[in-house]
Design an enzyme around this catalytic site. Structure first.
Site, PDB file in Angstrom:
ATOM      1  N   ALA A  65       0.830  -1.209   0.000  1.00  0.00           N
ATOM      2  CA  ALA A  65       0.000   0.000   0.000  1.00  0.00           C
ATOM      3  C   ALA A  65       0.863   1.257   0.000  1.00  0.00           C
ATOM      4  O   ALA A  65       2.008   1.249   0.449  1.00  0.00           O
ATOM      5  CB  ALA A  65      -0.893   0.011   1.236  1.00  0.00           C
ATOM      6  N   PHE A 118      -0.632  10.177   4.734  1.00  0.00           N
ATOM      7  CA  PHE A 118      -1.931   9.811   4.130  1.00  0.00           C
ATOM      8  C   PHE A 118      -2.493  10.937   3.257  1.00  0.00           C
ATOM      9  O   PHE A 118      -3.681  11.276   3.344  1.00  0.00           O
ATOM     10  CB  PHE A 118      -2.973   9.436   5.190  1.00  0.00           C
ATOM     11  N   ASN A 146      -6.853  -0.494   1.305  1.00  0.00           N
ATOM     12  CA  ASN A 146      -6.231  -0.210   2.608  1.00  0.00           C
ATOM     13  C   ASN A 146      -6.833   1.064   3.190  1.00  0.00           C
ATOM     14  O   ASN A 146      -6.872   2.115   2.522  1.00  0.00           O
ATOM     15  CB  ASN A 146      -4.710  -0.080   2.369  1.00  0.00           C
ATOM     16  N   ASN A 179      -4.975  -0.208   8.308  1.00  0.00           N
ATOM     17  CA  ASN A 179      -3.626   0.318   8.582  1.00  0.00           C
ATOM     18  C   ASN A 179      -3.619   1.042   9.926  1.00  0.00           C
ATOM     19  O   ASN A 179      -4.184   2.129  10.059  1.00  0.00           O
ATOM     20  CB  ASN A 179      -3.227   1.265   7.441  1.00  0.00           C
ATOM     21  N   LYS A 224      -2.584  -4.357   9.322  1.00  0.00           N
ATOM     22  CA  LYS A 224      -1.170  -4.088   8.992  1.00  0.00           C
ATOM     23  C   LYS A 224      -0.460  -3.483  10.195  1.00  0.00           C
ATOM     24  O   LYS A 224      -0.878  -2.456  10.714  1.00  0.00           O
ATOM     25  CB  LYS A 224      -1.087  -3.144   7.794  1.00  0.00           C
ATOM     26  N   GLY A 275      12.663  -0.256   2.738  1.00  0.00           N
ATOM     27  CA  GLY A 275      13.714  -0.786   1.873  1.00  0.00           C
ATOM     28  C   GLY A 275      14.648  -1.716   2.626  1.00  0.00           C
ATOM     29  O   GLY A 275      14.334  -2.209   3.710  1.00  0.00           O
TER      30      GLY A 275
END
Ligand SMILES: Cc1cc2nc3c(=O)[nH]c(=O)nc-3n(C[C@H](O)[C@H](O)[C@H](O)COP(=O)(O)O)c2cc1C
Length: 350
Positions: A65, A118, A146, A179, A224, A275
């Site tokens: 997402a 967001f 999501n 989320n 999540k 990452g």
């Protein structure tokens, strides 16, 4: 391999401010998806079907997402060979997010830091975009929507926002992701704590049953979570998910930890780190979830997948499916096939 290798596109995109590069890419995808120009980045989808939470996934690699917050590019992104795509986070009302700049590259670490907050066009625009998507779902791709809360909604009223968002996306989703783990909305992660999580999940579960009565099929709910949790917190969350009959868990969101990137340019920017430096923390949470939840509970692993081997490590940690985000920025669409093939060949070996 797509018609245009990412090795040619990346230097141009990395020459731009990260958010500008992102917008340019998303605008191009939105304009060119489902046209003959889609062959520029299209790749055959690796066929490695798996059933999870009552859904049929054509393969085990999904998009995380936040890349397509407004659900504008589902078909264009789907053409990269994803088995599933998660769009959002959408909030009930449109909101601008945090002031720019709010997205930073750390190339030596294969990482990003973001504090987007967001930014999105709100539920109505999101649902209209999702309804326009055609080819991805027609071809069997699975779509996750999501949901989150608006920044202006006080945390004591967070449940109201999630219930509004759930009702809005429910008829259009293959699964809904809740989320509660972005570090960029004040106090959001407090919703992961025991009593708050129980209250949120029991309210969502009750509303889901009502929605199921109205709309027919039962749409699975996934939650999540963050990587910045210790083992006891993960165990408490696991118990709360099971107690509330939540269908699955997505682990993890970005981290607020910075040890792995200390000293690099931008390392001290506020926000969430994603990452390569996130991979191990995410794998740890996945292992702890698997231990707490037992063999059969659905887990989607995400965080730092930059190669096929990284995707395999997620499965070995206990994930059933794997998502990528930052790896796509660094490696391009070829990573989708590489990761899906790595999981497919592991299955063939067994
Ligand atoms: C720029 C950016 C924006 C993101 N926005 C969202 C979001 O809106 N909702 C969400 O659940 N996760 C969001 N994420 C988190 C990713 O979905 C993912 O959990 C995280 O980046 C770790 O995976 P990765 O290392 O493969 O990027 C965002 C990540 C990035 C880099």
């Amino acid at each position: 391999m797509p018609l245009v290798p990412y090795a040619l596109t990346r230097p141009f995109l990395f020459g731009l401010d990260p958010e500008h590069a992102h917008e340019l890419t998303m605008n191009s995808l939105a304009r060119l998806q489902n046209t003959p120009a889609q062959c520029l980045w299209q790749q055959p989808r690796v066929d490695d079907p798996v059933q999870l939470a009552g859904l049929n996934f054509p393969n085990r690699i999904g998009l995380g997402a936040g890349l397509d917050k407004n659900g504008r590019c589902i078909d264009g992104l789907g053409a990269m060979g994803f088995g599933f795509i998660e769009v959002g986070t959408v909030t009930p009302r449109a909101q601008p997010g945090n002031p720019k700049p709010r997205m930073f590259r750390l190339p030596p670490a294969g990482a990003l830091i973001n504090r987007m907050g967001f930014n999105n066009e709100g539920l109505d625009a999101f649902v209209a975009n999702v309804q326009r998507a055609r080819s991805f779902r027609a071809g069997g791709g699975v779509l996750g929507l999501n949901i989150g809360k608006n920044a202006a909604t006080p945390i004591e009223r967070a449940v109201d926002d999630y219930l509004i968002a759930l009702a809005g996306v429910y008829p259009h989703a293959d699964y809904v992701a809740v989320n509660i783990s972005s570090p960029n909305t004040k106090n959001l992660r407090a919703l992961q704590s025991d009593a708050a999580l129980d209250a949120l999940l029991s309210a969502l579960q009750a509303r889901r049953l009502e929605l199921q009565r109205q709309h027919g099929p039962s749409v699975p709910l996934f939650v999540k979570i963050a990587p910045d949790l210790d083992e006891a917190q993960v165990a408490l969350i696991a118990a709360t998910l099971q107690r509330n009959k939540i269908d699955g868990v997505i682990a993890t969101n970005t981290t607020v930890a910075r040890e792995a990137v200390a000293g690099l340019p931008h390392a001290d920017e506020a926000g969430g780190l994603s990452g390569r430096p996130l991979a191990e923390a995410s794998n740890r949470v996945i292992r702890q979830l698997r231990a707490a939840l037992g063999k059969r509970y659905p887990i989607i692993g995400i965080g730092g997948v930059m190669s096929g081997a990284d995707a395999l490590a997620k499965i070995e940690a206990g994930a059933d499916l794997v998502q990528i985000y930052t790896g796509l920025i660094y490696k391009g669409p070829a990573l989708v096939s590489e990761a899906a093939r790595a999981l497919q060949s592991r299955r063939q070996e067994r």
